[in-house]
Design a protein around this motif. Structure first.
Motif, PDB file in Angstrom:
ATOM      1  N   GLU A  19       0.399  14.270 -18.821  1.00  0.00           N
ATOM      2  CA  GLU A  19       0.130  15.364 -17.537  1.00  0.00           C
ATOM      3  C   GLU A  19      -0.237  14.582 -16.153  1.00  0.00           C
ATOM      4  N   THR A  20       0.141  14.694 -15.016  1.00  0.00           N
ATOM      5  CA  THR A  20      -0.332  14.436 -13.782  1.00  0.00           C
ATOM      6  C   THR A  20      -1.817  14.230 -13.570  1.00  0.00           C
ATOM      7  N   LEU A  21      -2.615  15.786 -13.673  1.00  0.00           N
ATOM      8  CA  LEU A  21      -3.409  15.720 -12.973  1.00  0.00           C
ATOM      9  C   LEU A  21      -5.095  15.155 -14.760  1.00  0.00           C
ATOM     10  N   THR A  22      -4.237  15.531 -15.527  1.00  0.00           N
ATOM     11  CA  THR A  22      -4.996  14.135 -16.600  1.00  0.00           C
ATOM     12  C   THR A  22      -4.899  12.455 -16.488  1.00  0.00           C
ATOM     13  N   GLN A  23      -3.973  12.046 -15.645  1.00  0.00           N
ATOM     14  CA  GLN A  23      -3.754  10.732 -14.876  1.00  0.00           C
ATOM     15  C   GLN A  23      -4.910  10.539 -13.576  1.00  0.00           C
ATOM     16  N   VAL A  24      -4.247  11.311 -13.465  1.00  0.00           N
ATOM     17  CA  VAL A  24      -5.751  11.950 -11.936  1.00  0.00           C
ATOM     18  C   VAL A  24      -7.126  11.371 -12.425  1.00  0.00           C
ATOM     19  N   ALA A  25      -7.668  12.805 -13.278  1.00  0.00           N
ATOM     20  CA  ALA A  25      -9.056  12.950 -13.923  1.00  0.00           C
ATOM     21  C   ALA A  25      -8.628  11.403 -14.435  1.00  0.00           C
ATOM     22  N   LEU A  26      -8.166  10.250 -15.158  1.00  0.00           N
ATOM     23  CA  LEU A  26      -8.601   9.161 -15.914  1.00  0.00           C
ATOM     24  C   LEU A  26      -9.225   7.525 -14.748  1.00  0.00           C
ATOM     25  N   ALA A  27      -7.351   8.069 -13.648  1.00  0.00           N
ATOM     26  CA  ALA A  27      -7.467   6.867 -12.776  1.00  0.00           C
ATOM     27  C   ALA A  27      -8.425   6.877 -12.204  1.00  0.00           C
ATOM     28  N   PHE A  28      -8.804   8.175 -10.961  1.00  0.00           N
ATOM     29  CA  PHE A  28      -9.697   8.602  -9.661  1.00  0.00           C
ATOM     30  C   PHE A  28     -11.180   7.459 -10.386  1.00  0.00           C
ATOM     31  N   PRO A  29     -11.482   8.695 -11.567  1.00  0.00           N
ATOM     32  CA  PRO A  29     -13.110   8.026 -11.046  1.00  0.00           C
ATOM     33  C   PRO A  29     -13.265   6.880 -11.975  1.00  0.00           C
ATOM     34  N   ALA A  30     -12.616   5.778 -13.096  1.00  0.00           N
ATOM     35  CA  ALA A  30     -12.907   4.394 -12.954  1.00  0.00           C
ATOM     36  C   ALA A  30     -12.334   3.622 -11.747  1.00  0.00           C
ATOM     37  N   LEU A  31     -10.877   3.702 -11.213  1.00  0.00           N
ATOM     38  CA  LEU A  31     -10.900   3.328 -10.227  1.00  0.00           C
ATOM     39  C   LEU A  31     -11.808   3.126  -9.441  1.00  0.00           C
ATOM     40  N   SER A  32     -12.689   3.947  -8.896  1.00  0.00           N
ATOM     41  CA  SER A  32     -14.219   4.595  -7.790  1.00  0.00           C
ATOM     42  C   SER A  32     -14.612   3.600  -8.109  1.00  0.00           C
ATOM     43  N   VAL A  33     -15.480   3.390  -9.884  1.00  0.00           N
ATOM     44  CA  VAL A  33     -16.684   2.651 -10.266  1.00  0.00           C
ATOM     45  C   VAL A  33     -16.575   1.175  -9.964  1.00  0.00           C
ATOM     46  N   VAL A  34     -14.470   1.096 -10.498  1.00  0.00           N
ATOM     47  CA  VAL A  34     -14.277  -1.130 -10.034  1.00  0.00           C
ATOM     48  C   VAL A  34     -14.652  -1.380  -8.785  1.00  0.00           C
ATOM     49  N   LEU A  35     -13.271  -0.700  -7.491  1.00  0.00           N
ATOM     50  CA  LEU A  35     -13.840  -0.421  -6.114  1.00  0.00           C
ATOM     51  C   LEU A  35     -14.895  -0.477  -5.809  1.00  0.00           C
ATOM     52  N   PHE A  36     -16.121   0.478  -6.324  1.00  0.00           N
ATOM     53  CA  PHE A  36     -17.359   0.321  -5.554  1.00  0.00           C
ATOM     54  C   PHE A  36     -18.138  -1.077  -6.127  1.00  0.00           C
ATOM     55  N   ALA A  37     -18.121  -0.926  -7.478  1.00  0.00           N
ATOM     56  CA  ALA A  37     -18.623  -2.690  -7.442  1.00  0.00           C
ATOM     57  C   ALA A  37     -17.998  -3.855  -6.560  1.00  0.00           C
ATOM     58  N   LEU A  56     -12.633   6.511  -1.432  1.00  0.00           N
ATOM     59  CA  LEU A  56     -11.478   6.183  -0.441  1.00  0.00           C
ATOM     60  C   LEU A  56     -10.018   4.700  -0.834  1.00  0.00           C
ATOM     61  N   GLU A  57     -10.871   4.037  -0.983  1.00  0.00           N
ATOM     62  CA  GLU A  57      -9.777   3.614  -2.246  1.00  0.00           C
ATOM     63  C   GLU A  57      -9.264   3.961  -3.436  1.00  0.00           C
ATOM     64  N   ALA A  58     -10.152   4.485  -4.183  1.00  0.00           N
ATOM     65  CA  ALA A  58      -9.667   5.443  -5.399  1.00  0.00           C
ATOM     66  C   ALA A  58      -8.580   6.203  -4.794  1.00  0.00           C
ATOM     67  N   GLY A  59      -8.891   6.603  -4.146  1.00  0.00           N
ATOM     68  CA  GLY A  59      -7.871   7.852  -3.784  1.00  0.00           C
ATOM     69  C   GLY A  59      -6.394   7.306  -3.251  1.00  0.00           C
ATOM     70  N   LEU A  64      -1.290   5.527  -5.678  1.00  0.00           N
ATOM     71  CA  LEU A  64      -0.361   5.435  -5.707  1.00  0.00           C
ATOM     72  C   LEU A  64       0.556   4.573  -6.952  1.00  0.00           C
ATOM     73  N   LEU A  65      -0.447   5.132  -7.646  1.00  0.00           N
ATOM     74  CA  LEU A  65      -0.370   4.813  -9.514  1.00  0.00           C
ATOM     75  C   LEU A  65       0.268   5.869 -10.179  1.00  0.00           C
ATOM     76  N   ILE A  66      -0.186   6.960  -9.699  1.00  0.00           N
ATOM     77  CA  ILE A  66       0.729   8.530 -10.227  1.00  0.00           C
ATOM     78  C   ILE A  66       1.656   8.388  -9.433  1.00  0.00           C
ATOM     79  N   VAL A  67       2.219   7.703  -8.127  1.00  0.00           N
ATOM     80  CA  VAL A  67       3.877   7.716  -7.653  1.00  0.00           C
ATOM     81  C   VAL A  67       4.863   6.409  -8.128  1.00  0.00           C
ATOM     82  N   ALA A  68       3.497   6.033  -9.121  1.00  0.00           N
ATOM     83  CA  ALA A  68       4.838   4.319  -9.457  1.00  0.00           C
ATOM     84  C   ALA A  68       5.070   5.175 -11.097  1.00  0.00           C
ATOM     85  N   THR A  69       4.493   5.741 -11.670  1.00  0.00           N
ATOM     86  CA  THR A  69       4.318   6.631 -12.965  1.00  0.00           C
ATOM     87  C   THR A  69       5.507   7.077 -12.924  1.00  0.00           C
TER      88      THR A  69
END
Length: 79
Positions: A19-37, A56-59, A64-69
């Motif tokens: 589901e889209t919300l599950t994708q967001v729940a998985l992608a946003f935190p992971a991208l936040s950590v990577v981009l923070f680092a 901001l960048e993770a959002g 973009l990831l959700i739109v592409a998916t």
């Protein structure tokens, strides 16, 4: 002659099946950590600015990831 289409890898099928919300729940935190680092490390930004940039960048990248998916999922379903 066009080459026969191969099925997508299992991880792609799994990701598109979420589901889209599950994708967001998985992608946003992971991208936040990577981009923070990235902002703290290679870009040498101050800590609080790195947190802000990471969020901001993770959002943006999550959107973009959700739109592409959705686009790829719909393209596969039309075939």
């Amino acid at each position: 002659m066009p080459e026969a289409e191969r099925p997508p890898p299992r991880i792609v099928t799994w990701w598109e099946g979420l589901e889209t919300l599950t994708q967001v729940a998985l992608a946003f935190p992971a991208l936040s950590v990577v981009l923070f680092a990235m902002n703290v490390g290679p870009f040498s930004q101050p800590l609080l600015r790195s947190v802000g940039y990471g969020l901001l960048e993770a959002g943006v990248l999550t959107g973009l990831l959700i739109v592409a998916t959705v686009s790829e999922r719909n393209k596969r379903r039309r075939r």
